[in-house]
Design an enzyme around this catalytic site. Sequence first.
Site, PDB file in Angstrom:
ATOM      1  N   ARG A  26       0.818  -1.220   0.000  1.00  0.00           N
ATOM      2  CA  ARG A  26       0.000   0.000   0.000  1.00  0.00           C
ATOM      3  C   ARG A  26       0.853   1.272   0.000  1.00  0.00           C
ATOM      4  NH1 ARG A  26      -4.046  -0.679   4.837  1.00  0.00           N
ATOM      5  NH2 ARG A  26      -2.196  -1.702   5.692  1.00  0.00           N
ATOM      6  N   ASN A  44      -6.453  -2.612   1.720  1.00  0.00           N
ATOM      7  CA  ASN A  44      -6.492  -4.068   1.754  1.00  0.00           C
ATOM      8  C   ASN A  44      -7.935  -4.517   1.794  1.00  0.00           C
ATOM      9  OD1 ASN A  44      -3.716  -4.380   1.814  1.00  0.00           O
ATOM     10  ND2 ASN A  44      -3.596  -4.465   4.041  1.00  0.00           N
TER      11      ASN A  44
END
Length: 780
Positions: A26, A44
């Site tokens: 990320r 996520n």
Amino acid sequence: MTNGQDAGAGARRIEVRGTVQGVGFRPFVYRLATARGLRGDVRNAGGAVVIRAAGDNTALDDFAARLVEDAPRHASVTDVLTTRLADAALPAGFSVLGSAAGAAAARDVPPDLATCDACLEELYDPADRRYRYPFVNCTDCGPRASIIAGLPYDRARTTMRGFAMCAACAAEYHDPADRRFHAEPIACPDCGPRTAWRRGAAAVEARPDAAGEEAVAAAVAAIAGGGVVAVKGIGGYQLVCDATGTGAVQRLRAAKGREAKPLAVMVADVAAASALASLTAADVELLASPARPIVLAPQVGGAVAPQVCSGMPDIGIFLPYSPLHHLLLRDLARPVVVTSANRAGGPMVIDDDEAVRLFAPVTDGVLAHDRPVLARHDDSVVRVRAGRPSTVRRARGYAPAPLPLPVAAPEPLLALGAQLKHTFTVASGRRAVPGPHIGDLEDAETLEAFERSLEARLVIEDVDPVYVAHDLHPEYLSTKHAARWPAERRIAVQHHHAHVAATAAEHEVEGPFLGVAYDGLGLGDDGTFWGGEVLLATYAGYRRLGRFSRAPLCGGAVAVRRPARMALGYLFGAEDLGGPALDAPPAAHPAARLPEREVALVRRMIDRRLNSPPASSAGRLFDAVAALLGVCEDNRFEGEAAMRLEAAAAGHGDAAPLAWRLARRDGLWVYDGAATLRDVLEARSSGEPPGAIAAAFHHTLAAVTAALCERAGEETGVRTVCLSGGVFQNRALETAVRAALGGAGFEVFAGERVPVNDGGVSYGQAVVAAARLSAATSEE
């Protein structure tokens, strides 16, 4: 255009699958998107990373390509699914969002990662706030699989959820420019886990004697003074002592209940490793990799106590992989034994109270910490073979990384493995996830550890298996576990078919192949014990084409533990294949070295067929030769006789093969081991050195294997051979077999990522079960 976008702008939803959580993906996406002027967000979701991005289409195209090409080094992108967003009204800027349940996706959990160089610099920098902090980590390193309770991966689903971040850590965690941006195990001395020291037998009921830096110093002092310490590592407790001290090593063996099996040695760096072992470039690459496995290599010098390797030529050596290990190695400035804290054969201890109860009374202290371990991960073991790594034990650093299924499983399934070196595998679609090594599944303690590990894995994978695959042996605890399932949901897989299928699947072999499975024992479909097999196999089925001759296991498991009994089994009860009778010259007869009472008992058992099941086993033939040569008469650990026979053969590479013959029996080609044993005895009686005979025996089995495969190839037209079974952990044998088969024109494969020993059986079972289910589905 909608939403005021010009013809060159667009918006997309991008779902990235693979090992993309817990590896800094990320933060990588955030930096990639902002550098290209995109707006949107990343989060996520389930087992995937989901991105919403809007901006110039050229920038979006480049962004999508870079997701794969420039992915973080520990990530593994298996699939990228891109769809247009109907509504591109995304917020200005780009942000990292909290996790969401999301759609179902493959849930790849990253393995635990060794401490990176940047964190090591902080660890040793007196000006850094994490100076000598044993839990320093970032998005590039630290615990992952051992602390994750579920996916999506965020702090609340790890064992760090009990540690609230201080202001300084929170600032790093939320700063896109920081390498700890969304590093879920982030911690520091002000807010993270702390070490604690309990000393000696009195520690069972007492409070810790020291904490923090003082606890580490106490452990260092105990080890430096010749003591043994139980240390809580990333994946469980370990026993640690000075590897150069004979007394310390003996005390550790006593605490562990491990009489003779070699112990692994941890050293500070590659230079220290090179002082203890003869290392190739491939060895060094493995040692320094993020997985930090134990690497088996030839021992050099005499810097460690002889009791460490117990007379074996190889040493298991590895480098520190956690900050705590680094601190211990730097402060001690010597090689140390580091081995799993368990009683021999049992599971690695992960519970703090159990560690104190078991090991405080038999060590000089316990160095614990308050970050729980959710999943036990023993150290992985590898060795380099023909320049390529070969996994002996797949655990920390490698598990639970997924492996491919050559035939997709139409329904989720669970494969329960064998009895020794136990693992299980969860499979769905074209993806199989073998769990880490657990231990030998021989008692209630290990069974409980297996069941807990399995339950946790199924939660993380979010899988409810419909079918269960298991070994044929009804007394394996894994098979008994499978019996809890309805009969129509159980798939029995023959042990050696699972072995060779695992090798074939790893190498993506297509079509039928010849499977050569050499191991100790596995129940065959005819109800006898197998272990020296040549199979014509596909993933769904097999046909037996050849085998080793049979000999009785006098006393069953007793014969496995005592090679001398196996030698007597061949002498008194070898399968009659029409060759000359096997008899030993008086001077070379093992009976001359054994108690008369035992010899008489064995002969009586064989004559009356009492508890003496026949076995066609390559492993047991190795035992018999080791006993006949006086190399090893008792196995103090699994495979000791074969290991000592391989060691004895070193330096005799030019030895010619011994006598051997093939016979035809019940439609199979059978290698008559008695012919070779007869030559072993004659050579020994004539004064040939045991080492030369041992080397000749290895070359004999290579020649036999090539002959069996040549006959199988002539019969079937198949020229691909897959090697598996624990006997192929023998480097000398595998090298000789590969050379013989290659010279005969065969294409040869052996396990690399998947152990050839029983640690790979569960993966093979999953491969076979998936293929059978797929075939059954297509027939409906």
